[in-house]
Design a protein around this motif. Sequence first.
Motif, mmCIF file in Angstrom:
data_model
loop_
_atom_site.group_PDB
_atom_site.id
_atom_site.type_symbol
_atom_site.label_atom_id
_atom_site.label_comp_id
_atom_site.label_asym_id
_atom_site.label_seq_id
_atom_site.Cartn_x
_atom_site.Cartn_y
_atom_site.Cartn_z
ATOM 1 N N ALA A 14 0.793 -1.236 0.000
ATOM 2 C CA ALA A 14 0.000 0.000 0.000
ATOM 3 C C ALA A 14 0.825 1.287 0.000
ATOM 4 N N VAL A 17 -0.666 3.530 -2.418
ATOM 5 C CA VAL A 17 -1.931 4.143 -2.009
ATOM 6 C C VAL A 17 -1.659 5.528 -1.434
ATOM 7 N N SER A 18 -0.579 5.607 -0.633
ATOM 8 C CA SER A 18 -0.298 6.878 0.032
ATOM 9 C C SER A 18 0.329 7.885 -0.922
ATOM 10 N N ASP A 23 -5.625 9.908 -5.142
ATOM 11 C CA ASP A 23 -6.359 8.980 -4.286
ATOM 12 C C ASP A 23 -7.080 7.907 -5.125
ATOM 13 N N LEU A 25 -5.921 4.830 -5.803
ATOM 14 C CA LEU A 25 -5.613 3.448 -5.428
ATOM 15 C C LEU A 25 -6.174 3.143 -4.040
ATOM 16 N N THR A 26 -6.690 1.927 -3.882
ATOM 17 C CA THR A 26 -7.265 1.502 -2.597
ATOM 18 C C THR A 26 -6.890 0.047 -2.357
ATOM 19 N N LEU A 27 -6.618 -0.273 -1.089
ATOM 20 C CA LEU A 27 -6.391 -1.664 -0.724
ATOM 21 C C LEU A 27 -7.689 -2.176 -0.118
ATOM 22 N N MET A 30 -7.197 -6.535 1.289
ATOM 23 C CA MET A 30 -5.796 -6.851 1.005
ATOM 24 C C MET A 30 -5.482 -6.954 -0.491
#
Lengths: 60, 392
Positions: A14, A17-18, A23, A25-27, A30
């Motif tokens: 992730a 993601v950060s 914004d 990308l998302t986990l 999992m």
Amino acid sequence: MVLKIDKNKCLSCAGCVSICPKDALTLKNMVLEVDENKCIECAICTRFCPVRALRLTTNL
Amino acid sequence: MEQKYDIIIIGAGPSGTVTGKLCASKGLKVLILEKRPEIGAPKRCAEGLGKPDLERIGYTGKERFVTQKIDGGILITPNGGTIDLPPGPGGYILERKVFDKFLAYDAAKAGAKIYTKAHVFDLIRVGGKIAGVRLMYNGEQKDVYCKIVVAADGVESKIARIAGLPSGNTPNTIESGYQYEMANIDIADPHKLYTYLGNEIAPRGYIWIFPKGSHIANVGIGIGNCNEKTAKYYLDKWIAGNPGMSKGSIIEENSGGIPIGGFLESMTTDNFLAIGDAAHQVNPLHGGGLAEVSFSAQIAVDVINDAIKSGDTSNSALDKYNKLWWEKRGKNLKKIEKIVHMLEKVTDSELNMAQSSLSGQDIIDLTEGKTHKLIRIMLKNPRLATLVKYLK
């Protein structure tokens, strides 16, 4: 261009993601997901990924 | 899961559970939500922690989460020169999977309620102000309300961004990291931490060996974000060139982002605060965040407790957390961030000079933000003198 995630390479860390400025990308459970409506193909995540699980490719 | 709590903490890493434990022991009603199925796994950490930092959160070092005692380190310059780093008060290599569970046991014992596989995906606002969280649990969407939401969701920091804080990373505030836990490797002294510097082996970063036993260690790399090759590529290449390493077996692989700064001026908003990696609370020189938790959790809990007891959880009440953190930690970490940016401009041959000009204690001082000695040395060298401006 479109952002492709190689799920065999991704370790769900992730970091991308950060780092994504939009914004996109998302986990989720999992598993990394990309929101193609938000992605601007800036390639910041592809350069970051420690295993190159993210790639920008032409959408065939 | 009940409908209302005093505090909801998102994320059951060390920041979340230590904050949860301390809040619960003050008599507050605490809910901790972890989206993963297991607390402590997968690890994203080299697992080192100083003795005073462990004691600050209430442990002695005799618990079963300690795998190895550490008494100093060795820094290896690009030409193979070594600098011995003094042991100071000493430290430990932990087993994070066990350590994180221990912290969760103690949070639960203090009265905090913890749920795993509870994925918070949004904040609830009432009259424009944060009033709770929206999550998926057991395949169902739930709304849970509280007085203060604490975002302890790590490097991802999605929740802090939803709250409106600029907690995302830029390529300058995060390194690309990769680590193997290796068994049956040769370690000269398994009670020392090894750090290898050099732009050939780890561009804008370093390789580490953190021993967990005589022949077991976390072997990892962090590199800057502008490389053609991946962190994994550089680590594999280095291991292949070291027979004492390449004969070993890999028993775990981890990747991740290593935050190296980008501190937030404000980590709060009305009824909300962020802590830990989510708030970029790390030492930028080595990316260590565990030690920072031992400071920031106590600061956060005192402010949270006062806010709830006085009935004022507005941003102006929680702002005390920003002030105290910046005074006690932020100011110094910001200095260290400057050292990191300066080091990015130093060549391998200049790094080699460190061996003859810096003592182990000088290096330890640098990791704590003390730059006087470094500046004196740099001023003697015409090229390095031009880099001194980055430290001011």
